[in-house]
Design an enzyme around this catalytic site. Structure first.
Site, PDB file in Angstrom:
ATOM      1  N   HIS A  55      -5.257  -1.558  -3.029  1.00  0.00           N
ATOM      2  CA  HIS A  55      -5.144  -2.400  -2.245  1.00  0.00           C
ATOM      3  C   HIS A  55      -6.665  -3.400  -3.239  1.00  0.00           C
ATOM      4  O   HIS A  55      -7.273  -2.879  -2.819  1.00  0.00           O
ATOM      5  CB  HIS A  55      -4.794  -2.897  -1.215  1.00  0.00           C
ATOM      6  CG  HIS A  55      -4.328  -2.678  -0.143  1.00  0.00           C
ATOM      7  ND1 HIS A  55      -4.313  -0.951   0.387  1.00  0.00           N
ATOM      8  CD2 HIS A  55      -3.311  -2.209   0.846  1.00  0.00           C
ATOM      9  CE1 HIS A  55      -3.467  -0.769   1.654  1.00  0.00           C
ATOM     10  NE2 HIS A  55      -2.670  -1.445   1.214  1.00  0.00           N
ATOM     11  N   ASP A  58      -9.449  -2.894  -1.307  1.00  0.00           N
ATOM     12  CA  ASP A  58      -9.747  -1.625  -1.678  1.00  0.00           C
ATOM     13  C   ASP A  58     -10.753  -1.571  -2.237  1.00  0.00           C
ATOM     14  O   ASP A  58     -12.036  -0.699  -2.323  1.00  0.00           O
ATOM     15  CB  ASP A  58      -8.840  -0.641  -1.455  1.00  0.00           C
ATOM     16  CG  ASP A  58      -7.536  -0.414  -0.201  1.00  0.00           C
ATOM     17  OD1 ASP A  58      -7.952  -1.000   0.996  1.00  0.00           O
ATOM     18  OD2 ASP A  58      -6.720  -0.095  -0.882  1.00  0.00           O
ATOM     19  N   MET A  89       0.291   2.154  -9.014  1.00  0.00           N
ATOM     20  CA  MET A  89       0.608   1.540  -7.947  1.00  0.00           C
ATOM     21  C   MET A  89      -0.284   0.494  -7.066  1.00  0.00           C
ATOM     22  O   MET A  89      -1.528   1.588  -7.296  1.00  0.00           O
ATOM     23  CB  MET A  89       2.021   2.376  -7.521  1.00  0.00           C
ATOM     24  CG  MET A  89       2.205   1.513  -5.982  1.00  0.00           C
ATOM     25  SD  MET A  89       1.097   1.028  -4.198  1.00  0.00           S
ATOM     26  CE  MET A  89       1.383   2.116  -3.432  1.00  0.00           C
ATOM     27  N   GLU A 182       8.005  -2.405   1.837  1.00  0.00           N
ATOM     28  CA  GLU A 182       7.871  -1.273   2.513  1.00  0.00           C
ATOM     29  C   GLU A 182       8.633  -2.276   3.931  1.00  0.00           C
ATOM     30  O   GLU A 182       7.628  -2.596   4.077  1.00  0.00           O
ATOM     31  CB  GLU A 182       6.426  -1.111   2.263  1.00  0.00           C
ATOM     32  CG  GLU A 182       6.587   0.218   3.046  1.00  0.00           C
ATOM     33  CD  GLU A 182       4.567   0.555   2.938  1.00  0.00           C
ATOM     34  OE1 GLU A 182       4.290   0.787   2.014  1.00  0.00           O
ATOM     35  OE2 GLU A 182       4.291   1.815   4.088  1.00  0.00           O
ATOM     36  N   LYS A 184       8.601  -1.485   7.801  1.00  0.00           N
ATOM     37  CA  LYS A 184       7.995  -0.806   9.175  1.00  0.00           C
ATOM     38  C   LYS A 184       8.403  -1.863  10.641  1.00  0.00           C
ATOM     39  O   LYS A 184       9.152  -3.062  10.658  1.00  0.00           O
ATOM     40  CB  LYS A 184       6.591  -0.910   9.308  1.00  0.00           C
ATOM     41  CG  LYS A 184       5.732   0.038   9.701  1.00  0.00           C
ATOM     42  CD  LYS A 184       3.691  -0.458   9.642  1.00  0.00           C
ATOM     43  CE  LYS A 184       3.214   0.089  11.631  1.00  0.00           C
ATOM     44  NZ  LYS A 184       2.345   0.489  10.772  1.00  0.00           N
ATOM     45  N   GLU A 218       8.556   4.933   4.431  1.00  0.00           N
ATOM     46  CA  GLU A 218       7.882   5.258   4.176  1.00  0.00           C
ATOM     47  C   GLU A 218       7.649   6.456   5.833  1.00  0.00           C
ATOM     48  O   GLU A 218       8.632   6.042   6.875  1.00  0.00           O
ATOM     49  CB  GLU A 218       6.172   4.596   5.075  1.00  0.00           C
ATOM     50  CG  GLU A 218       5.632   5.740   5.650  1.00  0.00           C
ATOM     51  CD  GLU A 218       3.882   5.022   6.083  1.00  0.00           C
ATOM     52  OE1 GLU A 218       3.315   4.142   4.631  1.00  0.00           O
ATOM     53  OE2 GLU A 218       3.333   5.524   6.994  1.00  0.00           O
ATOM     54  N   HIS A 221       7.067   5.758   9.245  1.00  0.00           N
ATOM     55  CA  HIS A 221       7.439   3.899   9.532  1.00  0.00           C
ATOM     56  C   HIS A 221       9.384   4.147   9.983  1.00  0.00           C
ATOM     57  O   HIS A 221       9.444   3.381  11.180  1.00  0.00           O
ATOM     58  CB  HIS A 221       7.340   3.147   8.318  1.00  0.00           C
ATOM     59  CG  HIS A 221       6.200   2.839   7.732  1.00  0.00           C
ATOM     60  ND1 HIS A 221       5.820   1.423   7.286  1.00  0.00           N
ATOM     61  CD2 HIS A 221       4.958   3.371   8.408  1.00  0.00           C
ATOM     62  CE1 HIS A 221       4.540   1.826   6.858  1.00  0.00           C
ATOM     63  NE2 HIS A 221       3.996   2.529   7.711  1.00  0.00           N
ATOM     64  N   ASP A 246       6.673   6.250   0.061  1.00  0.00           N
ATOM     65  CA  ASP A 246       5.282   7.038   0.808  1.00  0.00           C
ATOM     66  C   ASP A 246       5.528   8.527   1.819  1.00  0.00           C
ATOM     67  O   ASP A 246       6.130   8.520   3.322  1.00  0.00           O
ATOM     68  CB  ASP A 246       4.633   5.565   1.425  1.00  0.00           C
ATOM     69  CG  ASP A 246       4.072   4.553   0.840  1.00  0.00           C
ATOM     70  OD1 ASP A 246       3.999   5.189  -0.090  1.00  0.00           O
ATOM     71  OD2 ASP A 246       3.873   4.062   1.667  1.00  0.00           O
ATOM     72  N   ASP A 256       2.072   4.264  14.223  1.00  0.00           N
ATOM     73  CA  ASP A 256       1.998   4.548  12.917  1.00  0.00           C
ATOM     74  C   ASP A 256       0.912   5.720  12.433  1.00  0.00           C
ATOM     75  O   ASP A 256      -0.578   5.302  12.128  1.00  0.00           O
ATOM     76  CB  ASP A 256       1.410   3.159  11.865  1.00  0.00           C
ATOM     77  CG  ASP A 256       1.403   3.568  10.967  1.00  0.00           C
ATOM     78  OD1 ASP A 256       2.204   4.475  10.113  1.00  0.00           O
ATOM     79  OD2 ASP A 256       1.055   3.010  10.051  1.00  0.00           O
ATOM     80  N   ASP A 258       0.580   8.505  10.148  1.00  0.00           N
ATOM     81  CA  ASP A 258      -0.113   8.425   8.623  1.00  0.00           C
ATOM     82  C   ASP A 258      -0.764  10.454   8.542  1.00  0.00           C
ATOM     83  O   ASP A 258      -1.882  10.013   8.305  1.00  0.00           O
ATOM     84  CB  ASP A 258      -0.993   7.605   8.160  1.00  0.00           C
ATOM     85  CG  ASP A 258      -0.081   6.519   8.160  1.00  0.00           C
ATOM     86  OD1 ASP A 258       0.723   6.080   8.115  1.00  0.00           O
ATOM     87  OD2 ASP A 258      -0.678   5.111   8.345  1.00  0.00           O
ATOM     88  N   ASP A 288       1.054   8.232   1.590  1.00  0.00           N
ATOM     89  CA  ASP A 288       0.363   7.207   2.540  1.00  0.00           C
ATOM     90  C   ASP A 288      -0.266   7.639   4.008  1.00  0.00           C
ATOM     91  O   ASP A 288       0.462   7.769   4.994  1.00  0.00           O
ATOM     92  CB  ASP A 288       1.401   6.376   2.732  1.00  0.00           C
ATOM     93  CG  ASP A 288       0.691   5.047   3.210  1.00  0.00           C
ATOM     94  OD1 ASP A 288      -0.969   4.875   3.296  1.00  0.00           O
ATOM     95  OD2 ASP A 288       0.970   3.636   3.379  1.00  0.00           O
TER      96      ASP A 288
HETATM   97  C1  GLT Z   1      -1.286   0.129   5.666  1.00  0.00           C
HETATM   98  C2  GLT Z   1       0.178   0.547   5.967  1.00  0.00           C
HETATM   99  C3  GLT Z   1       1.189   1.145   4.857  1.00  0.00           C
HETATM  100  C4  GLT Z   1       0.942   0.130   3.629  1.00  0.00           C
HETATM  101  C5  GLT Z   1       0.368   0.448   3.187  1.00  0.00           C
HETATM  102  C6  GLT Z   1       0.165  -1.040   1.078  1.00  0.00           C
HETATM  103  S1  GLT Z   1      -1.289  -0.420   3.411  1.00  0.00           S
HETATM  104  O1  GLT Z   1      -1.742   1.308   5.101  1.00  0.00           O
HETATM  105  O2  GLT Z   1       0.267   1.230   6.645  1.00  0.00           O
HETATM  106  O3  GLT Z   1       1.786   1.963   5.312  1.00  0.00           O
HETATM  107  O4  GLT Z   1       2.202   1.480   2.422  1.00  0.00           O
HETATM  108  O5  GLT Z   1      -0.169  -2.067   2.010  1.00  0.00           O
HETATM  109 MN    MN Z   2       2.609   4.161   8.335  1.00  0.00          MN
HETATM  110 MN    MN Z   3       3.565   3.073   4.275  1.00  0.00          MN
END
Ligand code: GLT
Ligand code: MN
Ligand code: MN
Length: 388
Positions: A55, A58, A89, A182, A184, A218, A221, A246, A256, A258, A288
């Protein structure tokens, strides 16, 4: 047999924010120190990743001067050149700063919408300079806690206006960039607009330049919404819209998380990897995800290696599935009647309609046929668990 070592051709990538995740959560302070982006690039080279994503903030602090920005970008570019790590990306942070508390492109405040657009354009310029091919939009604040606050239809219109503007900007600059949206369902807002990959695909079709825009689904998500991720991926792929992915993991219905790819829903991950490999998805595979809060830097490396290794192990399992004589025999048997009714394959015609009307089906006999899915699924389990 392979040693499951990541290679550049696997196109495994990690975001600066994934390796650099400091282990903060809503109830607890960071458990790890921040890592300099240049050091993250070196960690990625060490673990064998292909690339790094970022980002804007970042890399460059939100209040950096242009001169500071230049110096930071140059230093980062040098680290990429030294290590051979690619930067395929980039994305814009339109969610962390308090200005985005009620959305970015969908905010009720035109100043916020314009600021978000300016931030994206600046990010795009640098991203292209660093070699980005894909530009992601994740609208972390594009949603509501109370729907008394704005019209959900206006929000979609505002989102469309913003993406249309960015497409025209990229065309005007002759940037070789593809956009990936993306979805969510919620978090950090109570409800996010365009909450699933399917919703994003519907939205993309309404844009001025739909050919420039695809999706970046993702795992976590879609799992938050209790959906089958591979099905979402398959729909996106079939529509020519799987521009990026992702990868991570978590059980259904949770926040979330991750987690490391392969850590929670192994069977779903297997079918996902098998799908991506069977169709020959050649884009980046971005993890991700982040290490558990319990980990130090060594644990972060274990996490990163684990994501890539698990993918490659599941890829090997998928090849075993495809080479298994009993499984393939069952699949042939299951699809034995796929060749009939050829006259329907050409679509509608008067002739097809008449044939279809005249055909007499032995409904009961067709319904009586056992489909062998129990055996097939057991064999799949045995492949995944290594018994077969
Ligand atoms: C954030 C989010 C991710 C996204 C990123 C891109 S930032 O961490 O949870 O799923 O892909 O903005
Ligand atoms: Mn996520
Ligand atoms: Mn993501």
């Amino acid at each position: 047999m392979t040693d499951f070592q990541p290679l550049p051709e696997h196109r495994f990538t990690f975001g600066l924010w994934t390796i650099g995740n400091v282990g903060r959560d809503p109830f607890g302070l960071p458990t790890r120190d921040p890592i300099d982006p240049v050091d993250i690039v070196h960690v990625l080279a060490e673990v064998g990743a292909y690339g790094v994503n970022y980002h804007d903030n970042d890399l460059v602090p939100i209040d950096a001067t242009l001169a500071e920005e230049r110096a930071i970008v140059e230093r980062f570019r040098k680290a990429l050149a030294e290590t051979g790590v690619k930067m395929p990306m980039a994305t814009t942070n339109t969610f962390s700063d308090p200005i985005f508390k009620d959305g970015a492109f969908t905010s009720n405040d035109a100043r916020v919408r314009a600021y978000a657009m300016q931030k994206v354009i600046r990010t795009m310029d640098i991203a292209v300079e660093l070699g980005a091919e894909t530009f992601v939009f994740w609208g972390g604040r594009e949603g509501t806690e109370t729907d008394a606050s704005k019209s959900a239809a206006d929000a979609v219109k505002r989102m469309r206006d913003a993406i249309n503007f960015f497409c025209e900007y990229a065309l005007s600059q002759k940037y070789n960039l593809r956009f990936a949206m993306e979805a969510k369902p919620n978090e950090p807002r109570s409800d996010l607009y365009l909450p699933t990959t399917g919703a994003m695909l519907g939205f993309i079709a309404t844009l001025d330049h739909p050919e420039m825009v695809g999706v970046n689904p993702e795992v976590a998500h879609e799992h938050m919404a209790g959906l089958n991720f591979m099905h979402a991926i398959a729909q996106a792929w079939e529509a020519g819209k799987l521009f990026h992915i992702d990868l991570n993991d978590q059980l259904f219905g949770r926040y979330d998380q991750d987690f490391r790819f392969g850590s929670a829903m192994i069977k779903q991950n297997f079918f996902l990897v098998k799908f991506l490999e069977d169709v020959g998805y050649a884009g980046c595979k971005h993890f991700d995800a982040h290490a558990y809060r319990t980990e130090d830097l060594d644990g972060v490396k274990d996490f990163a290696r684990g994501c890539m290794r698990s993918y490659l192990i599941l890829k090997d399992k998928a090849a075993r599935f495809n080479a298994d004589a009993e499984i393939q025999g069952l699949l042939r048997e299951i699809n034995a009647f796929d060749g009939g009714f050829d006259y329907l394959k050409g679509g509608f015609s008067q002739d097809a309609l008449e044939k279809l009307r005249a055909h007499e089906f032995d409904r009961a006999a067709i319904a009586r046929r056992g489909l062998k899915y129990e055996r097939l699924d057991q064999l799949t389990f045995e492949i995944i668990t290594g018994v077969r």
